[in-house]
Design an enzyme around this catalytic site. Sequence first.
Site, PDB file in Angstrom:
ATOM      1  N   HIS A 126       0.849  -1.317   0.097  1.00  0.00           N
ATOM      2  CA  HIS A 126       0.134   0.131  -0.006  1.00  0.00           C
ATOM      3  C   HIS A 126       0.730   1.382   0.028  1.00  0.00           C
ATOM      4  CE1 HIS A 126      -3.270   2.406   2.618  1.00  0.00           C
ATOM      5  NE2 HIS A 126      -2.936   2.764   1.480  1.00  0.00           N
TER       6      HIS A 126
ATOM      7  N   MET B 177       1.666   4.864   0.229  1.00  0.00           N
ATOM      8  CA  MET B 177       0.931   6.324   0.829  1.00  0.00           C
ATOM      9  C   MET B 177       1.954   7.275   0.473  1.00  0.00           C
ATOM     10  SD  MET B 177      -1.034   4.898   3.942  1.00  0.00           S
ATOM     11  CE  MET B 177      -0.051   3.270   3.731  1.00  0.00           C
TER      12      MET B 177
ATOM     13  N   MET C 285     -10.083   3.281   2.325  1.00  0.00           N
ATOM     14  CA  MET C 285      -9.602   3.863   3.737  1.00  0.00           C
ATOM     15  C   MET C 285     -10.853   3.950   4.714  1.00  0.00           C
ATOM     16  SD  MET C 285      -6.300   3.640   3.599  1.00  0.00           S
ATOM     17  CE  MET C 285      -6.180   3.882   5.469  1.00  0.00           C
TER      18      MET C 285
ATOM     19  N   GLY D 208      -1.574   3.221  12.438  1.00  0.00           N
ATOM     20  CA  GLY D 208      -2.590   2.403  12.851  1.00  0.00           C
ATOM     21  C   GLY D 208      -3.137   2.822  14.189  1.00  0.00           C
ATOM     22  N   GLY D 209      -4.168   1.984  14.526  1.00  0.00           N
ATOM     23  CA  GLY D 209      -4.477   2.166  15.852  1.00  0.00           C
ATOM     24  C   GLY D 209      -5.698   3.074  16.063  1.00  0.00           C
TER      25      GLY D 209
ATOM     26  N   GLY E  18      -8.164  -0.038   8.002  1.00  0.00           N
ATOM     27  CA  GLY E  18      -8.045   0.985   9.197  1.00  0.00           C
ATOM     28  C   GLY E  18      -9.144   0.821  10.097  1.00  0.00           C
ATOM     29  N   GLY E  19      -8.923   0.483  11.337  1.00  0.00           N
ATOM     30  CA  GLY E  19      -9.984   0.160  12.443  1.00  0.00           C
ATOM     31  C   GLY E  19     -10.759  -0.955  12.074  1.00  0.00           C
TER      32      GLY E  19
HETATM   33  C1  DX5 Z   1      -2.922   3.156   7.728  1.00  0.00           C
HETATM   34  C2  DX5 Z   1      -2.749   1.865   7.178  1.00  0.00           C
HETATM   35  C3  DX5 Z   1      -3.332   0.747   7.825  1.00  0.00           C
HETATM   36  C4  DX5 Z   1      -3.091   0.327   9.169  1.00  0.00           C
HETATM   37  C5  DX5 Z   1      -4.252  -0.488   9.750  1.00  0.00           C
HETATM   38  O1  DX5 Z   1      -2.723   4.393   7.169  1.00  0.00           O
HETATM   39  O2  DX5 Z   1      -2.788   1.968   5.910  1.00  0.00           O
HETATM   40  O3  DX5 Z   1      -2.802  -0.282   7.241  1.00  0.00           O
HETATM   41  O4  DX5 Z   1      -1.925  -0.377   9.376  1.00  0.00           O
HETATM   42  O5  DX5 Z   1      -3.894  -0.339  11.219  1.00  0.00           O
HETATM   43  P1  DX5 Z   1      -4.973  -0.663  12.109  1.00  0.00           P
HETATM   44  O6  DX5 Z   1      -5.617  -2.101  11.868  1.00  0.00           O
HETATM   45  O7  DX5 Z   1      -4.446  -0.696  13.506  1.00  0.00           O
HETATM   46  O8  DX5 Z   1      -6.155   0.132  11.911  1.00  0.00           O
HETATM   47 ZN    ZN Z   2      -2.366   0.012   4.640  1.00  0.00          ZN
END
Ligand code: DX5
Ligand code: ZN
Length: 222
Positions: A63, A65, A136, A143-144, A175-176
Amino acid sequence: MIKIAPSILSADFCHLGADLDSIKAADLVHVDVMDGVFVPNISFGAPILESIRKYTDMPLDVHLMVERPIRFCERYCRLGADTLVVHHESDTQENISASIDIIKSMEKRAGIALKPSTMASAIIPYLDRIDVVLVMTVEPGFGGQSFMTDMLTKVSEVKKLVEASGRDIDIEVDGGVNLRTAPLCCAHGANVLVNGTGVFEAADREKYIEELRGNLKPYFEI
Ligand code: DX5
Ligand code: ZN
């Protein structure tokens, strides 16, 4: 089929090999590359991807970003991405389209990701070539975070567009996602679940991954 994609953003990078061993019950390894410009955080890049590729045979779901991902598509495909996902918002439509062409020319799976503020219809110009749409369900970067429930409508809209295209395209949520939100995502049309915090904080990761998958069954049986 539901696919589980643990995000190694939540792994312990001093014990990445052991952490990869602990998620073998999953289907994909989700690899979050952040440049500190497109998102307000820096994660890791090519050297880590290269090491992961040498270590595991699991498919790598990368992914990106980053701003102007076209600069990295060929290299990241060569380094071992099986799926490479670029953000619609990270460059002009022309360059994002060209990025997808590069990924496909490298015989890899191509994906388009949408930030929470981007409409589902943004995927339309790419539908004839992509293999994955990543919705997203938090603001990308960390994360988190808590799942944005209003993104479920977008997942449904993406599902309709994908069905109308007649193509076999995965719908991924990121995400989440956790044991509570995963069934909602699947009920709205998602079939790939990214989960970082939940997987890596679980005392028994294999059990958690199976719960994440198994947790979906009762919903569909009702
Ligand atoms: C956020 C990332 C996600 C993240 C998800 O920008 O793209 O992949 O690691 O983490 P959780 O599951 O903790 O929301
Ligand atoms: Zn991701």
